[in-house]
Structures are given as C-alpha cells and as structure tokens.
Design an enzyme around this catalytic site. Sequence first.
Site, PDB file in Angstrom:
ATOM      1  CB  SER A 120      25.996  71.358 -54.519  1.00 41.39           C
ATOM      2  OG  SER A 120      25.230  71.157 -53.065  1.00 41.39           O
ATOM      3  CE1 TYR A 143      27.594  71.486 -47.385  1.00 37.53           C
ATOM      4  CE2 TYR A 143      26.467  70.376 -48.557  1.00 37.53           C
ATOM      5  CZ  TYR A 143      26.837  71.860 -48.523  1.00 37.53           C
ATOM      6  OH  TYR A 143      26.974  72.884 -49.000  1.00 37.53           O
ATOM      7  CB  THR A 169      31.221  71.418 -48.075  1.00 36.76           C
ATOM      8  OG1 THR A 169      31.741  71.963 -49.023  1.00 36.76           O
ATOM      9  CG2 THR A 169      31.167  73.144 -47.000  1.00 36.76           C
ATOM     10  CE  LYS A 265      33.188  75.547 -50.744  1.00 39.48           C
ATOM     11  NZ  LYS A 265      32.270  76.739 -49.721  1.00 39.48           N
ATOM     12  CG  HIS A 289      29.013  78.008 -46.767  1.00 37.46           C
ATOM     13  ND1 HIS A 289      29.402  76.871 -46.606  1.00 37.46           N
ATOM     14  CD2 HIS A 289      28.203  78.346 -47.006  1.00 37.46           C
ATOM     15  CE1 HIS A 289      28.831  75.929 -47.306  1.00 37.46           C
ATOM     16  NE2 HIS A 289      27.753  76.911 -47.938  1.00 37.46           N
TER      17      HIS A 289
END
Length: 391
Positions: A120, A143, A169, A265, A289
Amino acid sequence: MVVAGRRYYSGRDVDRAVTIADLQAMARRRLPAFVMEYLEGGAEDEWTLRRNREVFSEIEFRPSTLTGVGIPDLSTTIFGRKMRLPFIVAPTGFNGLFQYQGDRLLAEAAAKAGVTFTQSTVSNMRIEELSGIPNLSHWMQLYVFRSQAFMDELVGRAEKAGCQALMVTTDAATFGNREWDRRNYRSGMDPAFRHKLDILCHPRWALSVMARGIPPFGNLLDFLPADQQTFARTAIWSREQVEPDLHWTHIRRLRKIWKKPLIVKGVMTLRDAELAADAGADGIVISNHGGRQLDGAPSPITILPKIAGKLKGRITILADSGFRRGTDIVKALALGADAVMTGRATLYGLAAGGEAGATRAITVLEEEIRRTMALLGCRSVADLDRDHIKF
C-alpha cells in the site's frame, strides 16, 4: 446453528488454526479492541460489510464425479506470469499496527508461499525496504494525490524497486465514514481512556508495537519536514493530499508513465470496467473496499458475472471484499475472476502470529481451494466455470 461447547481456537499456536476464523479469534485475543475495530470495521451501518460475507451462502456448488481429478493444479497465469495459487495479498495500510514491521512479515510470508504481495501507498515501510525480499512478487498500490511531484516520484520508485504491477485505488477519494472506528478516539488519533486501559490488558501487543512507537507511513516521509515525520502528521498529510477530483484522465496519465501492468481498483459497474480497458488498464479489481467506503454498495461477486461475461480475455479481472475461505475463492473463479485478492484473511494471520500466522492463513486457503476443486471434479483452475455453481 450454534452447538453448545463449540468455539474457535484462540490460543497462541498458529499451527492449530483450522480456519481463518480461528486466526480471527486469535487476533481478537491478542489485539486491543480499538485495533481490532480498525481491522474489522466497516462504514456506517456496515450493511455492505455484512453483505460481503452473506452473499457466498447464496452460491451453491454443482460437483462432477468420476473425473479422475488426482491432485488439482491451483496455478494460474496473471499478466504473463505463472502464479502458484489463484489469490493475491491485497494492499492494506497501517500493518505495523498489528505487528512490529507488519508489512515485512506479511510480504515474507507471501514470498515463501509463492503468492504476490501488493504494498500500500500508506504502508508503514518504504517500497525499497520490501523490494529486496527474496522471491517476492511485488505489486504497488497507489492512491492518487494532489501533488504531481509526489505521484511521479512514487511511480518512479516503484519502477526502480522492480515492482511488477501498479494498482490504482479509485474509490477512496473521499474517506469512508467508519463510525465505530471513530467512536474509539477522543480526538484525532488519541484513543479514548477506556482503550488506553485496554492496552494494559494486551501486553504482548503493547510490547511488540506500542513500546517501539506507532510507525509512520514510510512512503510519505520524504514530503514532510524532519520534525513532522510522525504517524499523526503523515496520517493528516495523506488525508489532506488525496485528490478529490479523481477522473479517467489520471488513469490515462499513469498509463503513459508506467509501462508495466496497470490495474484499476474500485470498479463496480460494467461501464467502468469498459472505461478502464479503454483507458489502457491491463486489469481491474471489482471491489467495494471491504465495506469500508460506501455503505449500501453491492458485493463484488454479484457484479463479477456481468463484467466477466463481457470482458473476460480482454482485461484481467480480479475481485476482493469478503473472502475468508477457499470455497469463496473457488466460487469467484467459477464466476469468471482470474484471481482473488485477500485482505482481512491474511491480516488475521499476521495479527495472530506475525509471519507464521500469515503463512498459516495462506496455507489454510490453499488447502481449502485444493480440497474444494477436488470435490468439484476439477483438475485445474482453468476447469472452473459456471457449470460448477448455481447463483
């Protein structure tokens, strides 16, 4: 039906865990309540969180018999790479809250099992700290931030570190309303007094994590002054900097600067899956999520058949949210997923017993997938199709 005397194993020996539910029980015993809430909780009334699990009970198997299965082959191929198992460790942030250096422990367990690990953006360790793990199949989750300089640097670092895919994401431009999680804090990230007392009742966790200090988000540190590189400050910075005006133009720009597989995603409709393919994405993750963003969203597995029916073979189709058993993974594969992403399932193992616990979680899922495929009469993942289920 609940039978008197039955209960999940919740001791310390991860090898005694028979299911992911046992590892979940072990994690609940080891972690303070506010940490467990962060791991398990969902948005608002948690309807979507519950639905993610309930939907699997509506899917029935249709086994074939006398097929000479032998030992099923669980391998599959994603983006031209052979994977030993048909699931991937999903990107999860703040793994250092469950175990000291939790990201590394989870990545090492994945590497030893031959499973792809997705790191992540808000992991507690830098990309470079994990890239050197032997045999690690390493993907990077991204992100989209307001700062283009940060985006370019992070993508460049992922490329230099040898990450094999980039996963963007798209469903977290607005932070989900996780009400039960919020109730655990007085203000900001300061736990309520009762939770501070609860920490004293969990000395193993406290000595592993709290005694070393809550770790910051490693990949964000370079964009903050040295005197602000704390967990609280990096958490605030990340929320402030997430791009609220996220659009397909961001995907197309990333496609230009990232030459390896690009995954979107957070796709929940056929239309968005088609737009992802049109924007140059190599894969999608059908995802809500884990029930942590929009409460009332459907389970990804209910969306999967429609998307797979139209786009199977054109784009790699992954799914996540609610997967706790090998049977769940097999159902998704039969409905058209190329592979599944596991989040909480492997985190329960990590929280229960570090690398050994994460390894046990992977092993449990592997054993369940192999047994389910054998009972269905399927020799390989490629044999799984809609004829094997009723939904």
